[in-house]
Design a protein around this motif. Sequence first.
Motif, PDB file in Angstrom:
ATOM      1  N   LYS A  16       0.950   4.444 -11.970  1.00  0.00           N
ATOM      2  CA  LYS A  16       2.071   4.307 -11.022  1.00  0.00           C
ATOM      3  C   LYS A  16       3.210   5.266 -11.375  1.00  0.00           C
ATOM      4  O   LYS A  16       3.923   5.735 -10.479  1.00  0.00           O
ATOM      5  CB  LYS A  16       2.583   2.860 -10.990  1.00  0.00           C
ATOM      6  N   ASP A  33     -13.169   6.609   1.476  1.00  0.00           N
ATOM      7  CA  ASP A  33     -13.143   6.328   0.043  1.00  0.00           C
ATOM      8  C   ASP A  33     -12.332   7.447  -0.605  1.00  0.00           C
ATOM      9  O   ASP A  33     -12.771   8.601  -0.629  1.00  0.00           O
ATOM     10  CB  ASP A  33     -14.576   6.294  -0.504  1.00  0.00           C
ATOM     11  N   VAL A  34     -11.156   7.100  -1.125  1.00  0.00           N
ATOM     12  CA  VAL A  34     -10.258   8.151  -1.653  1.00  0.00           C
ATOM     13  C   VAL A  34     -10.793   8.801  -2.933  1.00  0.00           C
ATOM     14  O   VAL A  34     -10.236   9.792  -3.398  1.00  0.00           O
ATOM     15  CB  VAL A  34      -8.813   7.629  -1.885  1.00  0.00           C
ATOM     16  N   ALA A  46       7.209  -3.047  -4.947  1.00  0.00           N
ATOM     17  CA  ALA A  46       7.230  -4.479  -4.628  1.00  0.00           C
ATOM     18  C   ALA A  46       7.148  -5.322  -5.887  1.00  0.00           C
ATOM     19  O   ALA A  46       6.507  -4.946  -6.868  1.00  0.00           O
ATOM     20  CB  ALA A  46       6.053  -4.815  -3.712  1.00  0.00           C
ATOM     21  N   GLY A  47       7.772  -6.501  -5.837  1.00  0.00           N
ATOM     22  CA  GLY A  47       7.575  -7.499  -6.884  1.00  0.00           C
ATOM     23  C   GLY A  47       6.208  -8.141  -6.705  1.00  0.00           C
ATOM     24  O   GLY A  47       5.497  -7.828  -5.747  1.00  0.00           O
ATOM     25  N   ILE A  64      -7.834   7.111  -8.336  1.00  0.00           N
ATOM     26  CA  ILE A  64      -7.749   6.247  -7.147  1.00  0.00           C
ATOM     27  C   ILE A  64      -6.298   5.896  -6.810  1.00  0.00           C
ATOM     28  O   ILE A  64      -5.937   5.793  -5.638  1.00  0.00           O
ATOM     29  CB  ILE A  64      -8.547   4.933  -7.353  1.00  0.00           C
ATOM     30  N   ILE A  81       3.024 -10.055  -5.693  1.00  0.00           N
ATOM     31  CA  ILE A  81       2.537 -10.733  -4.489  1.00  0.00           C
ATOM     32  C   ILE A  81       1.064 -11.075  -4.731  1.00  0.00           C
ATOM     33  O   ILE A  81       0.287 -10.198  -5.135  1.00  0.00           O
ATOM     34  CB  ILE A  81       2.656  -9.823  -3.242  1.00  0.00           C
ATOM     35  N   SER A  89      -3.261  -8.745   2.039  1.00  0.00           N
ATOM     36  CA  SER A  89      -2.948  -7.367   1.635  1.00  0.00           C
ATOM     37  C   SER A  89      -1.530  -6.976   2.030  1.00  0.00           C
ATOM     38  O   SER A  89      -1.062  -7.316   3.125  1.00  0.00           O
ATOM     39  CB  SER A  89      -3.903  -6.376   2.319  1.00  0.00           C
ATOM     40  N   ILE A  90      -0.881  -6.220   1.155  1.00  0.00           N
ATOM     41  CA  ILE A  90       0.430  -5.663   1.494  1.00  0.00           C
ATOM     42  C   ILE A  90       0.309  -4.830   2.780  1.00  0.00           C
ATOM     43  O   ILE A  90       1.174  -4.892   3.656  1.00  0.00           O
ATOM     44  CB  ILE A  90       0.969  -4.836   0.308  1.00  0.00           C
ATOM     45  N   SER A 106     -14.050  -5.184   3.867  1.00  0.00           N
ATOM     46  CA  SER A 106     -12.667  -5.018   4.344  1.00  0.00           C
ATOM     47  C   SER A 106     -12.642  -4.675   5.832  1.00  0.00           C
ATOM     48  O   SER A 106     -11.762  -5.131   6.566  1.00  0.00           O
ATOM     49  CB  SER A 106     -11.956  -3.905   3.574  1.00  0.00           C
ATOM     50  N   ARG A 140     -12.323   1.190   2.716  1.00  0.00           N
ATOM     51  CA  ARG A 140     -13.403   1.662   1.856  1.00  0.00           C
ATOM     52  C   ARG A 140     -14.632   0.765   2.062  1.00  0.00           C
ATOM     53  O   ARG A 140     -15.671   1.231   2.493  1.00  0.00           O
ATOM     54  CB  ARG A 140     -12.974   1.640   0.396  1.00  0.00           C
ATOM     55  N   LEU A 167      -5.673  -9.888  -3.185  1.00  0.00           N
ATOM     56  CA  LEU A 167      -7.025  -9.812  -3.752  1.00  0.00           C
ATOM     57  C   LEU A 167      -7.022  -9.005  -5.054  1.00  0.00           C
ATOM     58  O   LEU A 167      -7.676  -9.365  -6.029  1.00  0.00           O
ATOM     59  CB  LEU A 167      -7.969  -9.183  -2.714  1.00  0.00           C
ATOM     60  N   GLN A 212       2.812   2.436  -2.155  1.00  0.00           N
ATOM     61  CA  GLN A 212       3.214   1.168  -2.768  1.00  0.00           C
ATOM     62  C   GLN A 212       3.109   1.285  -4.277  1.00  0.00           C
ATOM     63  O   GLN A 212       2.061   1.661  -4.806  1.00  0.00           O
ATOM     64  CB  GLN A 212       2.305   0.025  -2.271  1.00  0.00           C
ATOM     65  N   PHE A 239      -0.464 -12.320 -14.026  1.00  0.00           N
ATOM     66  CA  PHE A 239       0.169 -12.359 -12.705  1.00  0.00           C
ATOM     67  C   PHE A 239       1.089 -13.577 -12.539  1.00  0.00           C
ATOM     68  O   PHE A 239       2.244 -13.430 -12.140  1.00  0.00           O
ATOM     69  CB  PHE A 239      -0.874 -12.333 -11.576  1.00  0.00           C
TER      70      PHE A 239
HETATM   71  P1  NDP Z   1      -5.353  -5.445  -1.888  1.00  0.00           P
HETATM   72  O1  NDP Z   1      -6.458  -5.840  -2.807  1.00  0.00           O
HETATM   73  O2  NDP Z   1      -5.150  -6.239  -0.680  1.00  0.00           O
HETATM   74  O3  NDP Z   1      -5.487  -3.911  -1.481  1.00  0.00           O
HETATM   75  C1  NDP Z   1      -5.994  -2.936  -2.338  1.00  0.00           C
HETATM   76  C2  NDP Z   1      -6.686  -1.925  -1.467  1.00  0.00           C
HETATM   77  O4  NDP Z   1      -7.087  -0.774  -2.229  1.00  0.00           O
HETATM   78  C3  NDP Z   1      -7.951  -2.488  -0.823  1.00  0.00           C
HETATM   79  O5  NDP Z   1      -7.821  -2.452   0.579  1.00  0.00           O
HETATM   80  C4  NDP Z   1      -9.040  -1.523  -1.286  1.00  0.00           C
HETATM   81  O6  NDP Z   1      -9.980  -1.231  -0.260  1.00  0.00           O
HETATM   82  C5  NDP Z   1      -8.242  -0.283  -1.589  1.00  0.00           C
HETATM   83  N1  NDP Z   1      -9.005   0.653  -2.413  1.00  0.00           N
HETATM   84  C6  NDP Z   1      -9.358   0.520  -3.721  1.00  0.00           C
HETATM   85  N2  NDP Z   1     -10.106   1.581  -4.091  1.00  0.00           N
HETATM   86  C7  NDP Z   1     -10.216   2.402  -3.012  1.00  0.00           C
HETATM   87  C8  NDP Z   1     -10.871   3.638  -2.756  1.00  0.00           C
HETATM   88  N3  NDP Z   1     -11.574   4.269  -3.706  1.00  0.00           N
HETATM   89  N4  NDP Z   1     -10.755   4.196  -1.529  1.00  0.00           N
HETATM   90  C9  NDP Z   1     -10.054   3.580  -0.556  1.00  0.00           C
HETATM   91  N5  NDP Z   1      -9.427   2.391  -0.713  1.00  0.00           N
HETATM   92  C10 NDP Z   1      -9.516   1.807  -1.933  1.00  0.00           C
HETATM   93  O7  NDP Z   1      -4.056  -5.459  -2.839  1.00  0.00           O
HETATM   94  P2  NDP Z   1      -2.523  -5.133  -2.616  1.00  0.00           P
HETATM   95  O8  NDP Z   1      -2.166  -5.252  -1.210  1.00  0.00           O
HETATM   96  O9  NDP Z   1      -1.835  -5.934  -3.641  1.00  0.00           O
HETATM   97  O10 NDP Z   1      -2.441  -3.611  -3.085  1.00  0.00           O
HETATM   98  C11 NDP Z   1      -1.948  -2.563  -2.278  1.00  0.00           C
HETATM   99  C12 NDP Z   1      -1.026  -1.663  -3.080  1.00  0.00           C
HETATM  100  O11 NDP Z   1       0.130  -2.389  -3.449  1.00  0.00           O
HETATM  101  C13 NDP Z   1      -1.626  -1.126  -4.381  1.00  0.00           C
HETATM  102  O12 NDP Z   1      -1.226   0.211  -4.552  1.00  0.00           O
HETATM  103  C14 NDP Z   1      -0.956  -2.007  -5.425  1.00  0.00           C
HETATM  104  O13 NDP Z   1      -0.902  -1.374  -6.687  1.00  0.00           O
HETATM  105  C15 NDP Z   1       0.411  -2.145  -4.807  1.00  0.00           C
HETATM  106  N6  NDP Z   1       1.266  -3.218  -5.342  1.00  0.00           N
HETATM  107  C16 NDP Z   1       0.844  -4.515  -5.333  1.00  0.00           C
HETATM  108  C17 NDP Z   1       1.653  -5.512  -5.828  1.00  0.00           C
HETATM  109  C18 NDP Z   1       1.216  -6.929  -5.848  1.00  0.00           C
HETATM  110  O14 NDP Z   1       1.872  -7.744  -6.504  1.00  0.00           O
HETATM  111  N7  NDP Z   1       0.171  -7.313  -5.147  1.00  0.00           N
HETATM  112  C19 NDP Z   1       2.981  -5.222  -6.373  1.00  0.00           C
HETATM  113  C20 NDP Z   1       3.358  -3.830  -6.280  1.00  0.00           C
HETATM  114  C21 NDP Z   1       2.510  -2.875  -5.803  1.00  0.00           C
HETATM  115  P3  NDP Z   1     -11.371  -2.044  -0.191  1.00  0.00           P
HETATM  116  O15 NDP Z   1     -10.998  -3.489  -0.093  1.00  0.00           O
HETATM  117  O16 NDP Z   1     -12.013  -1.539   1.053  1.00  0.00           O
HETATM  118  O17 NDP Z   1     -12.098  -1.741  -1.432  1.00  0.00           O
END
Ligand code: NDP
Length: 257
Positions: free
Chosen positions: A165, A67-68, A191-192, A121, A194, A20-21, A45, A41, A197, A146, A205
């Motif tokens: 976004k 849970d947002v 971010a570019g 969300i 990554i 995760s970021i 996790s 959530r 999950l 992010q 991707f």
């Molecule tokens: P992850 O899958 O690691 O993280 C996504 C997170 O969103 C999870 O921890 C998940 O929680 C949480 N989430 C989803 N729905 C809800 C909810 N209803 N309430 C609370 N939490 C929620 O992915 P990333 O780290 O990639 O994503 C993190 C952010 O980075 C996002 O905003 C994504 O758009 C952004 N981003 C990602 C990029 C990439 O290439 N990966 C590039 C640019 C931006 P849970 O697991 O508990 O459901």
Amino acid sequence: MTKLLEGKTIVIMGVANERSIAWGVTKSLHNAGADLIFTNRQERSYKKLVNLLEKHEIEAKLIVSCDVASDESVQEAFGKIKDEVGTIHGLIHSVAFANREELQGEYADTSRDGFLLAQEISAYSLVAVTRAAKELMTEGGSIVTQTYLGSERVVPNYNVMGVAKASLEASVRYLAEDVGKYGIRVNAVSAGPIRTLSAKGVSGFNEKASIIEEKAPLRRSIDQDQVGDATLFFISDLSRGVTGEVLHVDSGFHIIG
Ligand code: NDP
Ligand code: KAL
């Protein structure tokens, strides 16, 4: 020498696992001396987070469920943080979601419900958590979210998430104006690609990730640690003159035509 975030308490939302970021951000903020609070959530996790914290010998001040999608859940989470910790100085919003079936094909085929879910969300959640967090930021603060380039350009498959976004980035600017008078800043890191999950199982991707290595000025991929350090800059006083900004951490890809 005292560390950059010594004595600061930061809430981190969105650690699902080691990729995760938000986990990259956790490491950067921890190394800078911050005290950390986490929200999750899913139970899955929560368990991953507890194991990661143990493995890296990081002690969380608090872990709460949030849970947002639910106002009650957001209120309950920040209520608990207020009761058990009190003042906070920063918030990391690293949360997004869209239905997988909306992340392919034509954007024109997006359903009403799918559109609203992605907005709720991925964009409204920043509004809701900013409102809740500002009550706890009695000494000023910094909020970082992010985002991704698909908000500015048409990126195949990103579809409904690109529009969410765009809404998130506009919210960063409106929120920055609202809370600036309380000494609170709001910024985004763009971010570019990554491999996380969330990125798993969505088509497009691999293609986007390999273009970075070919075409971006730095000709190398982006990792969670780079995003973590850019987020650290926004959370710390080094960025005290910056708010309402979107900073690209993408090896410079966004400048290429
Ligand atoms: P992850 O899958 O690691 O993280 C996504 C997170 O969103 C999870 O921890 C998940 O929680 C949480 N989430 C989803 N729905 C809800 C909810 N209803 N309430 C609370 N939490 C929620 O992915 P990333 O780290 O990639 O994503 C993190 C952010 O980075 C996002 O905003 C994504 O758009 C952004 N981003 C990602 C990029 C990439 O290439 N990966 C590039 C640019 C931006 P849970 O697991 O508990 O459901
Ligand atoms: C052009 C890119 C390729 C990928 C296209 C769309 C990516 C959208 C991101 C969005 C957050 C993904 C989801 O919502 C996945 C979800 O439907 C299914 N996954 C889950 O439920 C997992 C288990 C949980 C943890 O995920 C969530 N989100 O809760 C964009 C690439 C190049 C860059 C990316 C990946 C950007 C981004 O915003 O993540």
